[in-house]
Design an enzyme around this catalytic site. Structure first.
Site, PDB file in Angstrom:
ATOM      1  N   CYS A   3      -6.046   0.625   8.070  1.00  0.00           N
ATOM      2  CA  CYS A   3      -4.879   0.201   7.298  1.00  0.00           C
ATOM      3  C   CYS A   3      -3.816   1.312   7.205  1.00  0.00           C
ATOM      4  O   CYS A   3      -3.158   1.587   8.192  1.00  0.00           O
ATOM      5  CB  CYS A   3      -5.300  -0.314   5.927  1.00  0.00           C
ATOM      6  SG  CYS A   3      -4.026  -1.358   5.165  1.00  0.00           S
ATOM      7  N   HIS A  14      -9.380  -4.354   6.823  1.00  0.00           N
ATOM      8  CA  HIS A  14     -10.297  -3.595   5.971  1.00  0.00           C
ATOM      9  C   HIS A  14     -11.754  -3.956   6.280  1.00  0.00           C
ATOM     10  O   HIS A  14     -12.401  -4.697   5.534  1.00  0.00           O
ATOM     11  CB  HIS A  14      -9.978  -3.856   4.494  1.00  0.00           C
ATOM     12  CG  HIS A  14      -8.776  -3.124   4.007  1.00  0.00           C
ATOM     13  ND1 HIS A  14      -8.823  -1.828   3.534  1.00  0.00           N
ATOM     14  CD2 HIS A  14      -7.472  -3.494   3.952  1.00  0.00           C
ATOM     15  CE1 HIS A  14      -7.610  -1.437   3.198  1.00  0.00           C
ATOM     16  NE2 HIS A  14      -6.774  -2.423   3.440  1.00  0.00           N
ATOM     17  N   GLU A  31     -14.348  -2.248   5.909  1.00  0.00           N
ATOM     18  CA  GLU A  31     -15.290  -1.746   4.899  1.00  0.00           C
ATOM     19  C   GLU A  31     -15.595  -2.782   3.825  1.00  0.00           C
ATOM     20  O   GLU A  31     -16.588  -2.648   3.092  1.00  0.00           O
ATOM     21  CB  GLU A  31     -14.742  -0.462   4.266  1.00  0.00           C
ATOM     22  CG  GLU A  31     -13.667  -0.627   3.211  1.00  0.00           C
ATOM     23  CD  GLU A  31     -12.280  -0.913   3.757  1.00  0.00           C
ATOM     24  OE1 GLU A  31     -11.334  -1.043   2.954  1.00  0.00           O
ATOM     25  OE2 GLU A  31     -12.134  -0.987   5.006  1.00  0.00           O
TER      26      GLU A  31
END
Length: 253
Positions: free
Chosen positions: A120, A231, A233
């Site tokens: 990002c 994202h 994660e």
């Protein structure tokens, strides 16, 4: 005492950030990193180390000397002064101390040539540090409304995918997922790449043409960089749309 030998194979740095609690008093400023980064790296078999922001930029090489890889995380907009632009009225929060520190970390990491994963904000920052530029807001991106994609995910939790991307066959990101034509991803960004760095090549795109992943053009550089604008994660617990392979990428080095 547990004398079991650790099975972690890589020490991976995670760039941290500053954040106040419920007010802006300096005394309550804290160093932090969203939990998803360290959790995902641990799930992938690494040992994550969160790196706090430092004013002494000379410390960057000492941190990087202890690392096997580095993750540049999400967060504020990158200051446009870093790529020779004036701030657009739609520019959001910037934090120059973070820009300076992460530039020092990037220079140290590329000097040592450890693998870098950019996520990002990190995705946009590294493109900028390698002489690329970004549109300061999606409204500046030249695309007709008929083809527009919602890049700021606002209808669901971030651990669910939001839109699709098309992958370059044979690219790093494609190989990590056994070469599918498309992936479903989550995104939460209002800035996008304008000019891609000459050292990078795009490897995934949204339907509106926005670059969502890149890697190093190996004919031009020996750096080992994987960048994604979503994202991952937040999607490493998902059964159907699991993003853990992105964090397992570090095992290749």
């Amino acid at each position: 005492m547990n004398n079991k030998v650790s099975t972690y194979k890589r020490i991976i740095g995670v760039t941290g950030n500053h954040n106040a609690l419920d007010h802006d008093w300096d005394e309550f400023m804290r160093d932090y990193s969203p939990h998803g980064y360290s959790k995902s790296l641990t799930m992938a078999g690494h040992m994550p180390i969160i790196i706090p922001l430092q004013e002494d930029l000379a410390l960057a090489e000492q941190y990087v000397a202890k690392l096997d890889g580095l993750v540049f995380t999400g967060g504020q907009d990158v200051s446009p002064l870093l790529y020779g632009r004036e701030p657009s009225p739609k520019l959001q929060s910037v934090y120059p101390p973070r820009d300076r520190w992460e530039r020092a970390l990037f220079e140290a990491a590329t000097k040592k040539n450890i693998p870098i994963l950019a996520i990002c904000r990190g995705f946009q920052l590294i493109n900028i540090l390698l002489n690329g530029t970004v549109y300061q807001d999606l409204s500046e991106y030249p695309i007709g409304q008929a083809n527009a994609v919602q890049h700021i995910q606002n209808w669901s939790r971030m651990h669910f995918p939001h839109h699709s991307i098309q992958l370059e066959k044979g690219s790093i990101i494609s190989n990590l997922f056994d070469n599918p034509k498309t992936l479903l991803i989550n995104t939460y960004h209002h800035q996008v790449i304008e000019d891609l760095s000459p050292l990078l090549k795009a490897t995934a795109w949204a339907n509106d043409g926005v670059i969502e992943s890149y890697e190093v053009d190996k004919s031009k550089s020996t750096y080992n960089i994987l960048g994604v604008q979503w994202h991952p994660e937040m999607m490493t617990d998902n059964i159907e749309d699991n993003m853990l392979p992105i964090f397992e990428w570090f095992h290749n080095f």
